[in-house]
Design a protein around this motif. Sequence first.
Motif, short mmCIF file in Angstrom:
data_model
loop_
_atom_site.label_atom_id
_atom_site.label_comp_id
_atom_site.label_asym_id
_atom_site.label_seq_id
_atom_site.Cartn_x
_atom_site.Cartn_y
_atom_site.Cartn_z
N UNK A 70 2.67 -23.89 -4.35
CA UNK A 70 2.47 -24.15 -2.92
C UNK A 70 2.97 -22.95 -2.13
N UNK A 71 2.23 -22.53 -1.08
CA UNK A 71 2.62 -21.34 -0.31
C UNK A 71 4.06 -21.35 0.18
N UNK A 72 4.56 -22.50 0.57
CA UNK A 72 5.93 -22.54 1.10
C UNK A 72 6.98 -22.30 0.03
N UNK A 73 6.60 -22.39 -1.25
CA UNK A 73 7.57 -22.16 -2.32
C UNK A 73 7.57 -20.70 -2.78
N UNK A 74 6.70 -19.87 -2.23
CA UNK A 74 6.64 -18.46 -2.60
C UNK A 74 7.12 -17.64 -1.41
N UNK A 75 8.34 -17.11 -1.46
CA UNK A 75 8.87 -16.41 -0.30
C UNK A 75 8.19 -15.07 -0.01
N UNK A 76 7.76 -14.36 -1.02
CA UNK A 76 7.13 -13.05 -0.83
C UNK A 76 5.98 -12.90 -1.81
N UNK A 77 4.96 -12.19 -1.39
CA UNK A 77 3.83 -11.85 -2.25
C UNK A 77 3.71 -10.33 -2.23
N UNK A 78 3.64 -9.74 -3.40
CA UNK A 78 3.49 -8.29 -3.50
C UNK A 78 2.04 -7.94 -3.27
N UNK A 79 1.80 -6.96 -2.41
CA UNK A 79 0.44 -6.51 -2.14
C UNK A 79 0.42 -4.99 -2.14
N UNK A 80 -0.72 -4.44 -2.43
CA UNK A 80 -0.84 -2.99 -2.44
C UNK A 80 -1.66 -2.52 -1.25
N UNK A 81 -1.20 -1.46 -0.61
CA UNK A 81 -1.91 -0.88 0.53
C UNK A 81 -1.95 0.63 0.31
N UNK A 82 -3.11 1.21 0.48
CA UNK A 82 -3.23 2.66 0.33
C UNK A 82 -2.93 3.31 1.68
N UNK A 83 -1.97 4.22 1.68
CA UNK A 83 -1.57 4.93 2.89
C UNK A 83 -1.54 6.43 2.60
N UNK A 84 -1.88 7.24 3.58
CA UNK A 84 -1.75 8.69 3.38
C UNK A 84 -0.30 9.05 3.10
N UNK A 85 -0.09 10.06 2.27
CA UNK A 85 1.26 10.45 1.89
C UNK A 85 2.10 10.86 3.10
N UNK A 86 1.47 11.40 4.14
CA UNK A 86 2.23 11.79 5.33
C UNK A 86 2.82 10.56 6.01
N UNK A 87 2.08 9.47 6.04
CA UNK A 87 2.59 8.24 6.65
C UNK A 87 3.72 7.66 5.81
N UNK A 88 3.57 7.69 4.50
CA UNK A 88 4.63 7.18 3.61
C UNK A 88 5.91 7.98 3.81
N UNK A 89 5.80 9.30 3.93
CA UNK A 89 6.99 10.13 4.18
C UNK A 89 7.65 9.75 5.51
N UNK A 90 6.82 9.54 6.56
CA UNK A 90 7.37 9.15 7.86
C UNK A 90 8.07 7.79 7.77
N UNK A 91 7.47 6.85 7.07
CA UNK A 91 8.09 5.53 6.90
C UNK A 91 9.43 5.66 6.18
N UNK A 92 9.46 6.47 5.12
CA UNK A 92 10.71 6.66 4.38
C UNK A 92 11.78 7.30 5.25
N UNK A 93 11.40 8.27 6.09
CA UNK A 93 12.36 8.89 6.99
C UNK A 93 12.89 7.87 8.00
N UNK A 94 11.99 7.05 8.55
CA UNK A 94 12.41 6.03 9.51
C UNK A 94 13.32 4.99 8.85
N UNK A 95 13.00 4.64 7.62
CA UNK A 95 13.79 3.62 6.92
C UNK A 95 15.20 4.12 6.64
N UNK A 96 15.33 5.41 6.33
CA UNK A 96 16.65 5.96 6.06
C UNK A 96 17.42 5.13 5.07
#
Length: 95
Positions: free
Chosen positions: A43-69
């Motif tokens: 049941x959906x309420x018993x699954x707290x997280x679902x792993x999904x894959x999203x393709x992002x340009x490497x420049x955006x991934x680098x920016x996200x990692x910098x923001x995440x710190x």
Amino acid sequence: MSADRDPRTMSREELVAYFDRGGDISELLREATRGPDLGPAPAPESVPMVVTGVRLPSTIVRQLDELAGNDKGGRSGLIRRAIDEYLARHAGEAA
């Protein structure tokens, strides 16, 4: 996955740490094959997280990692918050 070991060879603890760091599973998913049927989905309420894959340009991934710190939520936490904000702004618009 080039800088890290292949996730298929990691222990459970190593996998948890790998994914907590925002490890890239795109190559792993690309090579994935359909496994055996595991029965009905929980049941959906018993699954707290679902792993999904999203393709992002490497420049955006680098920016996200910098923001995440050092934020414990890391890249995934930033993406979840951005999606939450987007869904809140567009609530009720789905057709």
